[in-house]
Design an enzyme around this catalytic site. Structure first.
Site, short mmCIF file in Angstrom:
data_model
loop_
_atom_site.label_atom_id
_atom_site.label_comp_id
_atom_site.label_asym_id
_atom_site.label_seq_id
_atom_site.Cartn_x
_atom_site.Cartn_y
_atom_site.Cartn_z
N ASP A 339 0.91 -1.09 0.08
CA ASP A 339 -0.07 0.20 0.09
C ASP A 339 0.83 1.28 0.19
O ASP A 339 2.07 1.16 0.28
CB ASP A 339 -0.92 -0.15 1.39
CG ASP A 339 -1.71 1.05 1.42
OD1 ASP A 339 -2.27 1.72 0.48
OD2 ASP A 339 -1.66 1.85 2.51
N ASP A 541 -7.29 -1.79 3.55
CA ASP A 541 -6.16 -2.76 3.09
C ASP A 541 -6.51 -4.22 3.74
O ASP A 541 -6.00 -5.29 3.15
CB ASP A 541 -4.92 -2.54 3.71
CG ASP A 541 -4.28 -1.24 2.73
OD1 ASP A 541 -4.41 -1.00 1.64
OD2 ASP A 541 -3.69 -0.44 3.69
#
Length: 641
Positions: A339, A541
């Protein structure tokens, strides 16, 4: 075994603080004392071998003292699980040796077997002591301020928004924000920083860290069970209780193998006297040698000491595995999805540009956007809120707010319906050519652009810039050197994502991704590479973390959901620890393979030597138990890695 070790470690300090407690001391050190006693009695019996009755009596005591703990474990397994284990095999071999007059060999077998057990328990206890040392740092009491009065309370009674006072030299009782005071705080056990950090009004502090010379008034932000410190303890405990796949296989194998060895031993006693003309004493002797050398002690000890040593070593470095299975899988990963915001970057972006439309003033759109984002914990939301506070703008919560993870927020505010989010969420068709040129220019600068819209169209846009972590570039380079492909997955715009990726050294970038898109991409990566890791910190996420072979979360900036979902946590948010964790897992895998190959080779050679009648029982004992000790010591090497 591990439950017994855990019980011993947890018992240790409470009674000792009240004075010397012989019972508590013996409970903690009894097994080691038994080993020493067994060895001493065996030596005395050997020295007095000319006095047969006294010698036999001493040997019997050595058998009982040295073999009691293992006999108890073996009987419990036999009675409760109706299964055989290596403990019973060893005791049967020792009893068999004694039955044909080989008292010394049987006693030495029990002694060395008990020594290997103590070594294995030491490995487990070392891991549990990591927990015990953490628990010692956990505060039990806090001083709560109510109307200016101090009240001592248990930390479990603290609630969010409570004010607590922390005096010089005390441990901070809860995660919180400093409301008053200035002090230096030693937070090495949370963040790994080697020197105390200055904390002043508005700064975040963590439970368990040590206050310096100043007094602090802190507003509690987490309940006692939700603090970062408590999560660390809980995750290490989970890691120790979960067995890796290799250990589960080894335990199943041990049961089947032990039964096979016992069956072959019976055959070796019964058949050779009729087929090869051996005497019953010789047949029983060879059967006892076989029972000793064929027992899988070294094989059984090949895995768990290695896994626990690696977990303990990693925990000291700020990398927490939630189980040995994840340590094993990490060694096999071929690619990692990363990420951007809060992971590769610091996650503390700042608003750099504000542009207003529809006749709104700059502060108007900042007030509206900040108010709408008040209930969100996304770093971009926090940047808008922080900017509004810097400008002295009062924020009032909106009505009917709805969050769309990875896209934006919609809310009713001051009688109008508003959206704050990315271009796809608000509708990029609302932008004219001049606005598009402005957006492109901002994105070329590596900035993220967030839009505010209402029923009339675009009301404002905000450019937000995050800062890449200092260690990000080095981390990516190390991962590539390990042969691991690195891919960025982010919900941010292509231009911003590419700018950060270029700075970090990442070649493959996928931008403007929703949580579901990240999941699909991780699935694609698993098909392409096999074992894949995902590194992230946010709520959006979490699905991808769960989908990956190994989910990795940031310990400090990570959301509660990501921390719960992940299999591995970087406690200090230090990215450069990740390549080290991978190297540790790969080393653990190599050591396990070394142990298995070594133990199988020794077993094969010893069985072969016994078959050709080259091997005596004393040499069989030394060869078998010596290999077990070497395997355990090889696993303990990882404690120093």
């Amino acid at each position: 075994m591990s439950a017994n070790v855990k019980e011993k470690v947890q018992e240790r300090d409470r009674r000792q603080e009240e004075g010397i407690d012989v019972a508590a001391w013996f409970k903690q050190h009894g097994e080691s004392v038994a080993v020493i006693g067994s060895g001493a009695l065996t030596l005395m019996a050997w020295l007095l071998s000319g006095q047969s009755q006294l010698s036999v009596g001493l040997f019997l005591l050595a058998y009982i003292i040295g073999g009691y703990a293992k006999m108890k474990e073996g009987i419990i397994t036999l009675v409760k699980e109706r299964d055989l284990d290596v403990n019973l095999l060893m005791l049967l071999a020792a009893i068999g040796a004694a039955s044909i007059g080989y008292w010394l060999e049987g006693a030495v077998l029990i002694f060395i077997f008990a020594v290997s057990g103590v070594l294995e328990n030491y490995t487990l206890a070392k891991s549990y002591r990591e927990i015990a040392s953490l628990m010692d740092m956990k505060p039990e009491m806090a001083v709560r301020l109510i109307d200016g009065q101090e009240h001592a309370v248990k930390i479990e009674e603290l609630q969010v928004k409570d004010l607590v006072i922390v005096k010089p030299g005390e441990r901070i009782p809860a995660d919180g924000i400093v409301k008053d005071g200035v002090s230096f705080v030693d937070q090495a056990m949370i963040t790994g920083e080697s020197v105390p950090v200055e904390k002043a009004t508005g700064e975040e502090v963590f439970a368990g860290t040590l206050n310096g010379q100043g007094s602090l008034i802190i507003e509690v932000t987490s309940s006692s069970e939700s603090t970062l410190f408590s999560k660390i303890i809980r995750m290490v405990q989970e890691a120790q209780s979960e067995k890796p796949a290799s250990q589960q296989f080894m335990e199943r194998f041990e049961s089947t193998y032990a039964k096979s060895v016992l069956g072959i031993t019976v055959v070796l006693i019964m058949i050779p006297p009729f087929v090869f003309g051996w005497s019953w004493t010789e047949a029983l002797y060879r059967a006892m040698v076989f029972l000793v050398v064929a027992s899988p002690c070294a094989l059984v000890a090949s895995v768990m000491p290695v896994i626990l040593s690696a977990i303990s070593s990693s925990a000291r470095k700020g990398v927490l595995f939630k189980g040995g299975a994840h340590l094993e899988i990490l060694a096999e990963i071929k690619a990692i999805a990363v990420d951007k915001t809060g992971t590769l970057t610091l996650g503390r972006p700042q608003v750099t540009d504000i542009h207003a439309y529809q006749g709104y003033e700059r502060n108007d759109i900042l007030r509206i956007a900040g108010a709408i984002e008040m209930m969100s914990e996304h770093p971009i939301s926090l940047a808008l809120i922080e900017k509004a506070k810097e400008e002295g703008i009062e924020l009032i919560r909106p009505n009917q707010m709805q969050s769309f993870p990875g896209r934006g927020v919609a809310a009713e505010y001051e009688g109008l319906n508003w959206k704050v989010g990315n271009a796809d969420f608000v509708g990029s068709e609302l932008f004219d050519e001049q606005t598009r040129e402005r957006i492109n220019e901002l994105e070329k600068q590596g900035k993220t652009v967030i839009y505010l819209t209402n029923h009339e169209g675009l009301a404002g846009l905000f450019a937000i810039k995050d800062t890449i972590r200092l260690e990000a570039k080095e981390t990516i380079a190390q991962l590539k050197n390990l042969g691991i492909a690195v891919v960025m997955l982010t919900g941010d715009r292509e231009g911003t994502a590419r700018a950060i990726a270029d700075e970090a050294g990442i070649d493959e970038v996928y931008a403007e991704m929703l949580p579901a898109d990240k999941v699909e991409k991780v699935k694609e990566m698993r098909q392409k590479y096999g074992q894949v890791a995902m590194l992230g910190d946010g709520v959006n996420d979490a699905p991808a973390l769960a989908t990956a072979s190994v989910g990795i979360a940031m310990g400090i900036t990570g959301s509660d959901v990501s921390l719960e979902t992940a299999d591995l946590v970087l406690v200090h948010d230090d990215l450069v620890r990740l390549p080290g964790a991978i190297r540790t897992s790969q080393k653990a895998r190599r050591v396990i393979k070394q142990n298995i190959v070594f133990s199988l080779t020794v077993i094969f050679l010893l069985i072969l030597s016994n078959f050709f009648q080259f091997l005596t029982l004393p040499l069989g004992v030394i060869g078998h138990e010596g290999s077990t000790i070497l395997v355990i010591l090889n696993g303990l090497r990882l404690l120093k890695s």
